[in-house]
Design a protein around this motif. Structure first.
Motif, PDB file in Angstrom:
ATOM      1  N   THR A 258       0.798  -1.238   0.000  1.00  0.00           N
ATOM      2  CA  THR A 258       0.000   0.000   0.000  1.00  0.00           C
ATOM      3  C   THR A 258       0.826   1.282   0.000  1.00  0.00           C
ATOM      4  N   ILE A 259       2.119   1.174   0.312  1.00  0.00           N
ATOM      5  CA  ILE A 259       2.949   2.385   0.384  1.00  0.00           C
ATOM      6  C   ILE A 259       4.156   2.198  -0.526  1.00  0.00           C
ATOM      7  N   GLY A 260       4.323   3.113  -1.477  1.00  0.00           N
ATOM      8  CA  GLY A 260       5.474   3.073  -2.367  1.00  0.00           C
ATOM      9  C   GLY A 260       6.632   3.848  -1.758  1.00  0.00           C
ATOM     10  N   THR A 261       7.847   3.385  -2.005  1.00  0.00           N
ATOM     11  CA  THR A 261       9.039   4.059  -1.475  1.00  0.00           C
ATOM     12  C   THR A 261      10.073   4.138  -2.584  1.00  0.00           C
ATOM     13  N   ALA A 262      10.795   5.239  -2.646  1.00  0.00           N
ATOM     14  CA  ALA A 262      11.811   5.389  -3.686  1.00  0.00           C
ATOM     15  C   ALA A 262      12.923   6.280  -3.181  1.00  0.00           C
ATOM     16  N   LEU A 263      14.097   6.083  -3.768  1.00  0.00           N
ATOM     17  CA  LEU A 263      15.235   6.942  -3.499  1.00  0.00           C
ATOM     18  C   LEU A 263      15.586   7.615  -4.809  1.00  0.00           C
ATOM     19  N   THR A 278      -1.908  11.117 -10.501  1.00  0.00           N
ATOM     20  CA  THR A 278      -2.738  10.808  -9.345  1.00  0.00           C
ATOM     21  C   THR A 278      -1.822  10.260  -8.253  1.00  0.00           C
ATOM     22  N   GLY A 279      -2.273  10.304  -7.035  1.00  0.00           N
ATOM     23  CA  GLY A 279      -1.462   9.819  -5.918  1.00  0.00           C
ATOM     24  C   GLY A 279      -0.704  10.956  -5.269  1.00  0.00           C
ATOM     25  N   SER A 280      -0.447  10.782  -3.980  1.00  0.00           N
ATOM     26  CA  SER A 280       0.236  11.816  -3.199  1.00  0.00           C
ATOM     27  C   SER A 280       1.628  11.339  -2.821  1.00  0.00           C
ATOM     28  N   VAL A 281       2.511  12.302  -2.538  1.00  0.00           N
ATOM     29  CA  VAL A 281       3.915  11.981  -2.238  1.00  0.00           C
ATOM     30  C   VAL A 281       4.381  12.816  -1.050  1.00  0.00           C
ATOM     31  N   VAL A 282       5.205  12.221  -0.200  1.00  0.00           N
ATOM     32  CA  VAL A 282       5.972  13.002   0.781  1.00  0.00           C
ATOM     33  C   VAL A 282       7.445  12.769   0.504  1.00  0.00           C
ATOM     34  N   TYR A 283       8.199  13.851   0.388  1.00  0.00           N
ATOM     35  CA  TYR A 283       9.637  13.779   0.152  1.00  0.00           C
ATOM     36  C   TYR A 283      10.370  14.142   1.435  1.00  0.00           C
ATOM     37  N   TYR A 284      11.444  13.400   1.725  1.00  0.00           N
ATOM     38  CA  TYR A 284      12.365  13.764   2.797  1.00  0.00           C
ATOM     39  C   TYR A 284      13.725  14.011   2.143  1.00  0.00           C
ATOM     40  N   VAL A 331       7.940   8.804  -0.240  1.00  0.00           N
ATOM     41  CA  VAL A 331       6.895   7.859   0.106  1.00  0.00           C
ATOM     42  C   VAL A 331       5.669   8.255  -0.703  1.00  0.00           C
ATOM     43  N   ASN A 332       5.013   7.287  -1.318  1.00  0.00           N
ATOM     44  CA  ASN A 332       3.835   7.613  -2.134  1.00  0.00           C
ATOM     45  C   ASN A 332       2.771   6.530  -1.985  1.00  0.00           C
ATOM     46  N   ASP A 333       1.608   6.792  -2.565  1.00  0.00           N
ATOM     47  CA  ASP A 333       0.529   5.789  -2.516  1.00  0.00           C
ATOM     48  C   ASP A 333       0.256   5.204  -3.907  1.00  0.00           C
ATOM     49  N   PHE A 334       1.244   5.278  -4.790  1.00  0.00           N
ATOM     50  CA  PHE A 334       1.056   4.766  -6.156  1.00  0.00           C
ATOM     51  C   PHE A 334       0.656   3.287  -6.188  1.00  0.00           C
ATOM     52  N   PRO A 335       1.210   2.430  -5.292  1.00  0.00           N
ATOM     53  CA  PRO A 335       0.812   1.012  -5.378  1.00  0.00           C
ATOM     54  C   PRO A 335      -0.701   0.813  -5.273  1.00  0.00           C
ATOM     55  N   VAL A 336      -1.358   1.623  -4.442  1.00  0.00           N
ATOM     56  CA  VAL A 336      -2.811   1.483  -4.286  1.00  0.00           C
ATOM     57  C   VAL A 336      -3.511   1.914  -5.571  1.00  0.00           C
ATOM     58  N   LEU A 337      -3.095   3.082  -6.094  1.00  0.00           N
ATOM     59  CA  LEU A 337      -3.735   3.596  -7.314  1.00  0.00           C
ATOM     60  C   LEU A 337      -3.506   2.640  -8.480  1.00  0.00           C
ATOM     61  N   LYS A 338      -2.290   2.113  -8.589  1.00  0.00           N
ATOM     62  CA  LYS A 338      -1.974   1.206  -9.699  1.00  0.00           C
ATOM     63  C   LYS A 338      -2.757  -0.098  -9.586  1.00  0.00           C
TER      64      LYS A 338
END
Ligand code: GTQ
Ligand code: FE2
Length: 348
Positions: A258-263, A278-284, A331-338
């Motif tokens: 349910t939560i996508g993660t990327a570097l 579509t989908g939301s993202v938080v960047y650190y 961190v994103n929610d793309f897996p849910v949308l996809k």
């Protein structure tokens, strides 16, 4: 004419009152629009600065005890446009734990992850596997896995927690259970998940792991950075420059369902094209400094900052330095949308 409208309006009211008695209704002119042409998000773009967060963390460290029940000391990143949560699907928090403290065991239906920001000396146990967490590690706590944290070091430790709480809440699938023991027994071979799957190119002949989440407990900083350096030798992505997703080595799917993660790395001087999806993202921001323009508003970010991107907002990143790399964990929610066929992307 006016009379007809009046009677239309009063007939409509009478009809609607009758329908209401049977828990039914017809569309009303003042209903909020349901079928907007494209997504309309209440979420606002939001920027949290490292300097402010450091000061606030010092403050909660001094003033707040680990409280009975949750036993976690966190600052939640709240979105000014939303009733709760950082984005429509998840909640990002910064956890602050002091030497000697134990964040006691529990499990929840919400999926969680941690990305370690600062410090050393905490070990976490997830489903019986113990792991000493380090800066830059991504550590998974899949849905319904027991987890606890103990600080055995000498300085405060800080990490990012992300949970898909808003999603789970909107689906009304929330479960939570506190453990009867503060810490769970270590029941698994140390580094078991790494021993089985950590190479990323080999795996056990008959993997025992089942479940939707990755069998890997910790994605370490060095291996993720090395992969990103290798990817920097490939064609850049027009929107994200150099970006890699943390994957489930067993299936190739995102590490969590349910939560996508990327570097992501913006090479010195990189100026990416803008797009929206579509989908939301938080960047650190792990290191470096850059700028992201979201729907016409430019946010200048630096190491340690957080930035939240609403669904369908146009955005483009650039590195403000012509000599240093900028690295962001997202961190994103793309897996849910996809998974639901709702992921869409549009170049500007
Ligand atoms: O460390 O288990 O920020 O359960 C929120 C809920 C952290 C945790 C949070 C949690 C945790
Ligand atoms: Fe938890």
């Amino acid at each position: 004419m006016a009379e007809t409208m009046m009677s239309d309006a009063s007939e409509r009211r009478a009809l609607s009152a009758e329908l209401e008695r049977f828990n039914c209704r017809v569309a009303q002119p003042d209903d909020p629009p349901l079928f907007t042409r494209q997504p309309v998000s209440a979420m606002k773009p939001c920027h949290w600065r490292s300097g402010d967060l450091d000061r606030l963390l010092d403050k909660i460290g001094a003033k707040l005890k680990l409280e009975a029940g949750g036993q976690r000391r966190t600052i939640r990143l709240t979105n000014p446009g939303l009733p709760y949560g950082t984005t429509p699907t998840f909640w990002a928090s910064i956890q602050y734990i002091l030497p000697g403290e134990v964040a006691t065991g529990h499990r929840h239906a919400a999926t969680a992850l941690r990305y370690i920001m600062q410090g050393k000396g905490v070990d976490t146990i997830v489903e019986g596997e113990q792991y000493p967490i380090n800066e830059g590690d991504l550590v998974l706590t899949p849905s319904w896995t027991w987890h606890d944290h103990e600080h055995k070091g000498s300085e405060p430790m800080i990490w990012l927690d992300v949970l898909d709480i808003s999603l789970v809440r909107s689906l009304e699938a929330t479960f939570f259970e506190a453990s009867s023991q503060p810490r769970q027994p270590v029941s698994n071979i140390s580094n078991r998940s790494y021993r089985e799957f950590g190479s990323g190119i080999m795996r056990p002949m008959t993997p025992s792991h089942t479940g939707l989440a990755s069998p890997i407990l910790a994605y370490t900083r060095d291996r993720a950075q090395e992969a990103l350096q290798q990817a920097a030798g490939l064609e850049p992505d027009p929107f994200d420059d150099v970006i890699l997703e943390y994957q489930n080595p067993l299936t190739g799917a995102p590490a969590l369902p349910t939560i996508g993660t990327a570097l992501q790395m913006l090479r010195p001087g990189a100026r990416c094209k803008a797009h929206r999806h579509t989908g939301s993202v938080v960047y650190y921001i792990v290191r470096g400094s850059g700028s992201t323009t979201i729907d016409g508003q430019t946010f200048d970010w630096d190491k340690g900052d957080f930035l939240a991107l609403p669904p369908w907002a146009e955005h483009g990143h650039c590195n403000r330095s012509s000599t240093s790399e900028a690295v962001m964990f997202q961190v994103n929610d793309f897996p849910v949308l996809k998974a639901l066929g709702l992921y869409r992307e549009q170049a500007s």
